[in-house]
Design a protein around this motif. Structure first.
Motif, mmCIF file in Angstrom:
data_model
loop_
_atom_site.group_PDB
_atom_site.id
_atom_site.type_symbol
_atom_site.label_atom_id
_atom_site.label_comp_id
_atom_site.label_asym_id
_atom_site.label_seq_id
_atom_site.Cartn_x
_atom_site.Cartn_y
_atom_site.Cartn_z
ATOM 1 N N TYR A 1 0.847 -1.195 0.000
ATOM 2 C CA TYR A 1 0.000 0.000 0.000
ATOM 3 C C TYR A 1 0.880 1.242 0.000
ATOM 4 O O TYR A 1 2.011 1.218 0.492
ATOM 5 C CB TYR A 1 -0.897 0.018 1.241
ATOM 6 C CG TYR A 1 -1.814 -1.168 1.351
ATOM 7 C CD1 TYR A 1 -3.135 -1.096 0.931
ATOM 8 C CD2 TYR A 1 -1.361 -2.385 1.873
ATOM 9 C CE1 TYR A 1 -3.990 -2.196 1.020
ATOM 10 C CE2 TYR A 1 -2.196 -3.488 1.973
ATOM 11 C CZ TYR A 1 -3.505 -3.392 1.541
ATOM 12 O OH TYR A 1 -4.340 -4.486 1.631
ATOM 13 N N HIS A 2 0.333 2.345 -0.533
ATOM 14 C CA HIS A 2 1.091 3.596 -0.490
ATOM 15 C C HIS A 2 1.312 3.999 0.964
ATOM 16 O O HIS A 2 0.409 3.900 1.793
ATOM 17 C CB HIS A 2 0.353 4.705 -1.234
ATOM 18 C CG HIS A 2 1.236 5.847 -1.604
ATOM 19 N ND1 HIS A 2 1.744 6.728 -0.668
ATOM 20 C CD2 HIS A 2 1.728 6.249 -2.802
ATOM 21 C CE1 HIS A 2 2.503 7.624 -1.277
ATOM 22 N NE2 HIS A 2 2.515 7.351 -2.580
ATOM 23 N N GLY A 3 2.512 4.458 1.276
ATOM 24 C CA GLY A 3 2.826 4.835 2.638
ATOM 25 C C GLY A 3 2.333 6.222 3.013
ATOM 26 O O GLY A 3 1.937 7.022 2.160
ATOM 27 N N LEU A 4 2.358 6.500 4.315
ATOM 28 C CA LEU A 4 2.022 7.808 4.871
ATOM 29 C C LEU A 4 2.946 8.084 6.052
ATOM 30 O O LEU A 4 3.422 7.148 6.711
ATOM 31 C CB LEU A 4 0.577 7.829 5.380
ATOM 32 C CG LEU A 4 -0.574 7.928 4.390
ATOM 33 C CD1 LEU A 4 -1.895 7.906 5.164
ATOM 34 C CD2 LEU A 4 -0.475 9.184 3.563
ATOM 35 N N PRO A 5 3.196 9.345 6.366
ATOM 36 C CA PRO A 5 3.919 9.652 7.606
ATOM 37 C C PRO A 5 3.099 9.147 8.793
ATOM 38 O O PRO A 5 1.868 9.264 8.804
ATOM 39 C CB PRO A 5 4.003 11.181 7.607
ATOM 40 C CG PRO A 5 3.828 11.583 6.171
ATOM 41 C CD PRO A 5 2.889 10.567 5.594
ATOM 42 N N SER B 1 -3.180 -19.031 3.343
ATOM 43 C CA SER B 1 -2.817 -19.468 4.689
ATOM 44 C C SER B 1 -1.899 -18.446 5.339
ATOM 45 O O SER B 1 -1.187 -17.705 4.656
ATOM 46 C CB SER B 1 -2.106 -20.822 4.625
ATOM 47 O OG SER B 1 -0.926 -20.726 3.839
ATOM 48 N N LYS B 2 -1.937 -18.379 6.655
ATOM 49 C CA LYS B 2 -1.064 -17.452 7.374
ATOM 50 C C LYS B 2 0.395 -17.796 7.083
ATOM 51 O O LYS B 2 0.769 -18.964 7.053
ATOM 52 C CB LYS B 2 -1.327 -17.528 8.875
ATOM 53 C CG LYS B 2 -2.638 -16.883 9.292
ATOM 54 C CD LYS B 2 -2.775 -16.817 10.810
ATOM 55 C CE LYS B 2 -4.054 -16.082 11.200
ATOM 56 N NZ LYS B 2 -4.191 -15.980 12.672
ATOM 57 N N GLY B 3 1.186 -16.774 6.883
ATOM 58 C CA GLY B 3 2.594 -16.984 6.562
ATOM 59 C C GLY B 3 2.870 -16.963 5.079
ATOM 60 O O GLY B 3 4.028 -16.904 4.663
ATOM 61 N N SER B 4 1.777 -17.019 4.275
ATOM 62 C CA SER B 4 1.974 -17.016 2.817
ATOM 63 C C SER B 4 1.791 -15.623 2.223
ATOM 64 O O SER B 4 1.893 -15.455 1.015
ATOM 65 C CB SER B 4 1.005 -17.987 2.149
ATOM 66 O OG SER B 4 -0.336 -17.539 2.310
ATOM 67 N N TYR B 5 1.553 -14.647 3.094
ATOM 68 C CA TYR B 5 1.344 -13.273 2.621
ATOM 69 C C TYR B 5 1.670 -12.301 3.750
ATOM 70 O O TYR B 5 1.755 -12.692 4.924
ATOM 71 C CB TYR B 5 -0.108 -13.076 2.170
ATOM 72 C CG TYR B 5 -1.119 -13.193 3.297
ATOM 73 C CD1 TYR B 5 -1.525 -12.064 4.006
ATOM 74 C CD2 TYR B 5 -1.660 -14.431 3.657
ATOM 75 C CE1 TYR B 5 -2.437 -12.164 5.046
ATOM 76 C CE2 TYR B 5 -2.568 -14.547 4.689
ATOM 77 C CZ TYR B 5 -2.958 -13.406 5.387
ATOM 78 O OH TYR B 5 -3.854 -13.513 6.415
ATOM 79 N N SER B 6 1.834 -11.042 3.393
ATOM 80 C CA SER B 6 2.044 -9.993 4.397
ATOM 81 C C SER B 6 1.685 -8.641 3.811
ATOM 82 O O SER B 6 1.427 -8.517 2.601
ATOM 83 C CB SER B 6 3.493 -9.988 4.906
ATOM 84 O OG SER B 6 4.383 -9.531 3.898
ATOM 85 N N THR B 7 1.685 -7.628 4.674
ATOM 86 C CA THR B 7 1.350 -6.256 4.283
ATOM 87 C C THR B 7 2.578 -5.366 4.411
ATOM 88 O O THR B 7 3.362 -5.515 5.366
ATOM 89 C CB THR B 7 0.221 -5.709 5.174
ATOM 90 O OG1 THR B 7 -0.957 -6.496 4.986
ATOM 91 C CG2 THR B 7 -0.084 -4.248 4.860
ATOM 92 N N SER B 8 2.751 -4.440 3.474
ATOM 93 C CA SER B 8 3.862 -3.485 3.556
ATOM 94 C C SER B 8 3.425 -2.161 2.951
ATOM 95 O O SER B 8 2.349 -2.058 2.363
ATOM 96 C CB SER B 8 5.099 -4.028 2.836
ATOM 97 O OG SER B 8 4.838 -4.198 1.454
ATOM 98 N N PHE B 9 4.292 -1.146 3.099
ATOM 99 C CA PHE B 9 3.963 0.205 2.633
ATOM 100 C C PHE B 9 5.118 0.764 1.800
ATOM 101 O O PHE B 9 6.273 0.694 2.206
ATOM 102 C CB PHE B 9 3.668 1.108 3.826
ATOM 103 C CG PHE B 9 2.495 0.637 4.651
ATOM 104 C CD1 PHE B 9 1.211 1.030 4.324
ATOM 105 C CD2 PHE B 9 2.683 -0.234 5.716
ATOM 106 C CE1 PHE B 9 0.121 0.584 5.062
ATOM 107 C CE2 PHE B 9 1.611 -0.695 6.459
ATOM 108 C CZ PHE B 9 0.322 -0.284 6.138
ATOM 109 N N LEU C 1 4.904 4.821 7.579
ATOM 110 C CA LEU C 1 4.348 3.535 8.006
ATOM 111 C C LEU C 1 5.272 2.383 7.638
ATOM 112 O O LEU C 1 5.835 2.346 6.545
ATOM 113 C CB LEU C 1 2.974 3.319 7.361
ATOM 114 C CG LEU C 1 1.862 4.301 7.761
ATOM 115 C CD1 LEU C 1 0.593 4.003 6.968
ATOM 116 C CD2 LEU C 1 1.586 4.234 9.255
ATOM 117 N N THR C 2 5.410 1.456 8.539
ATOM 118 C CA THR C 2 6.241 0.267 8.336
ATOM 119 C C THR C 2 5.345 -0.972 8.413
ATOM 120 O O THR C 2 4.243 -0.917 8.953
ATOM 121 C CB THR C 2 7.344 0.188 9.407
ATOM 122 O OG1 THR C 2 6.742 0.162 10.705
ATOM 123 C CG2 THR C 2 8.293 1.363 9.303
#
Length: 451
Positions: free
Chosen positions: A305-309, A357-365, A374-375
């Protein structure tokens, strides 16, 4: 002569014109006093070289005059006039010589179905330069970074930072990136947004007229709203095409719309849709888009996702810090309008639909400008994944409903190169919704309850 000024400045009374002239006079004298005081304080004398004196004169006098103009104008009851005057004056450094350079695009984004109804649907997106040149990109960046909701610093600091540092140094570099992005038809974001608008009009038929505008550059919100105003619609449905609410995107676009409408003699009924990240058809459209790729070919899915302060999200829930929030695990009660919380919730909703399944994906910015955003950062995450044995990654960007610089160039060019350079083997970017038929159906369902 006075009548010419009244016409030019759109004022009606001689009294107001007199006050304006007084403000200009007082401000000019006050600015010279400030300049003299500062020069004496830093030791500038008549013997100082002009190579030093002239740049300092510009750096001191111009900001001082702009600030004093607002202050003195407020004292004399003319804040509104001088606030608008300042915006127009500063904009002349970057403004095009004609109202709309790309007339064809402007016409494409206007509704041409005829006003056979009472409702206008206004689609809003972030914006794009008119062309991939340094000059055009400079205009775009000037308007974008001077937005007080994008860089939420005190006015003077923002003006100096943006106009003397960020825009001059960033424009040439950004122009090269836009040259990579550009197609024969033009900017992908604009072209796809126009197609979405046209398809939505076909779906809605005579129920509503669809318009498109960009928060920055063209087609401008002002020009588009003027077209809506001339047609005499009694209702406007405003849909910023940002799935997740954020002050720097959603609120900025909405605020600009209201700044234009508030001075109309007849203000129509206005309904604003401020986010739709959890709308079932939006999620279904992205799920279908992701499923069109063979997920078995990838070790991992990264939702970027696009980050933000972090200070932007801290303002949403001031009693709970962003870093201390558990929204990465569950949607909290205070997270309804928190950008970070809704992004994590979007990942969970899409993962559920995809059966991940959990562990097969994650979220980042992504797209950070500093380490206080945002981290986790997308670029840092892509460096780490190969170290964990993850060599094939599918990247999804659910914050963008149309492909743009951040998806095509940043993810598909730059991040792919970064990932492979750090031991990865394959990185694929999932194409955005653009003008996909399922997305068009979703937009129709999002706006239909308010028509």
């Amino acid at each position: 002569m006075f009548e010419k000024f009244k016409t030019k400045w759109n004022i009606n009374s001689h009294w107001q014109l007199t006050m304006i002239f007084i403000v200009f006079s007082v401000t000019g004298s006050a600015a010279m006093v400030v300049r003299k005081f500062v020069f004496e304080w830093i030791g500038i004398t008549s013997e100082t070289s002009l190579w030093i004196k002239v740049p300092l004169y510009i750096l001191i006098l111009i900001p001082a005059y702009q600030i004093l103009l607002i202050v003195v104008g407020t004292i004399f009851g003319q804040y509104r006039f001088f606030y608008e005057f300042q915006k127009k004056s500063i904009g002349r450094f970057y403004r095009k010589t004609k109202k709309e350079k790309n007339i064809n695009i402007q016409e494409l984004t206007m509704n041409n179905s005829g006003n056979n109804n009472e409702t206008a649907v206004l689609l809003l997106n972030l914006g794009t330069p008119d062309e991939p040149t340094v000059k055009a990109v400079r205009r775009y960046l000037f308007q974008f970074f001077n937005d007080k909701r994008v860089i939420d610093l005190p006015w003077l600091f923002r003006k100096i930072l943006v106009n003397f540092i960020i825009v001059p140094f960033r424009a040439p570099k950004s122009a090269k990136l836009y040259q990579q992005l550009w197609t024969k038809e033009g900017s992908p974001l604009l072209i796809n947004s126009v197609e979405l608008k046209n398809k939505l009009q076909e779906k809605l038929g005579d129920k509503a007229s669809v318009f498109l505008a960009m928060r920055y550059q063209n087609p401008s919100i002002r020009a588009t709203l003027n077209a809506i105003r001339k047609e005499g619609y009694s209702k406007i449905i405003v849909l910023p095409l940002f799935p997740h609410y954020a002050s720097s995107t959603t609120s900025s676009a909405i605020e600009t719309v209201w700044d234009e409408i508030r001075d109309w003699n007849v203000v129509p009924s206005v309904h604003v849709i401020n986010q739709f990240y959890n709308h079932p058809l939006f999620l279904d459209a992205f799920t279908h888009r992701i499923s069109s790729y063979n997920l078995e070919d990838y070790d991992f899915i990264l939702f970027s996702y696009h980050g933000l302060p972090t200070r932007h999200t801290d303002k949403i829930h001031p009693k709970i810090s962003t870093t201390g929030c558990n929204c990465h695990e569950v949607m909290p009660a205070h997270g309804k309008f928190c950008y970070r919380a809704t992004c994590y919730e979007t990942t969970r909703l899409l993962a559920e639909r995809l059966g991940l399944s959990k562990g097969s994906y994650s979220t980042s910015f992504q797209s950070r400008l500093s380490n206080y955003w945002l981290t986790p950062f997308t670029d840092a995450t892509l460096k780490e994944l190969p170290l964990k044995g993850i060599k094939r990654v599918l990247v999804v960007a659910p914050a963008f409903v149309a492909d743009c610089l951040e998806t095509i160039v940043e993810i598909d060019y730059e991040y792919k190169e970064l990932f492979i350079a750090n031991g990865g083997q394959k990185l694929t970017m999932v194409e955005s919704l653009n003008a996909d038929d399922r997305w068009v159906d979703a937009v129709k369902e999002i706006v239909s309850p308010y028509i």
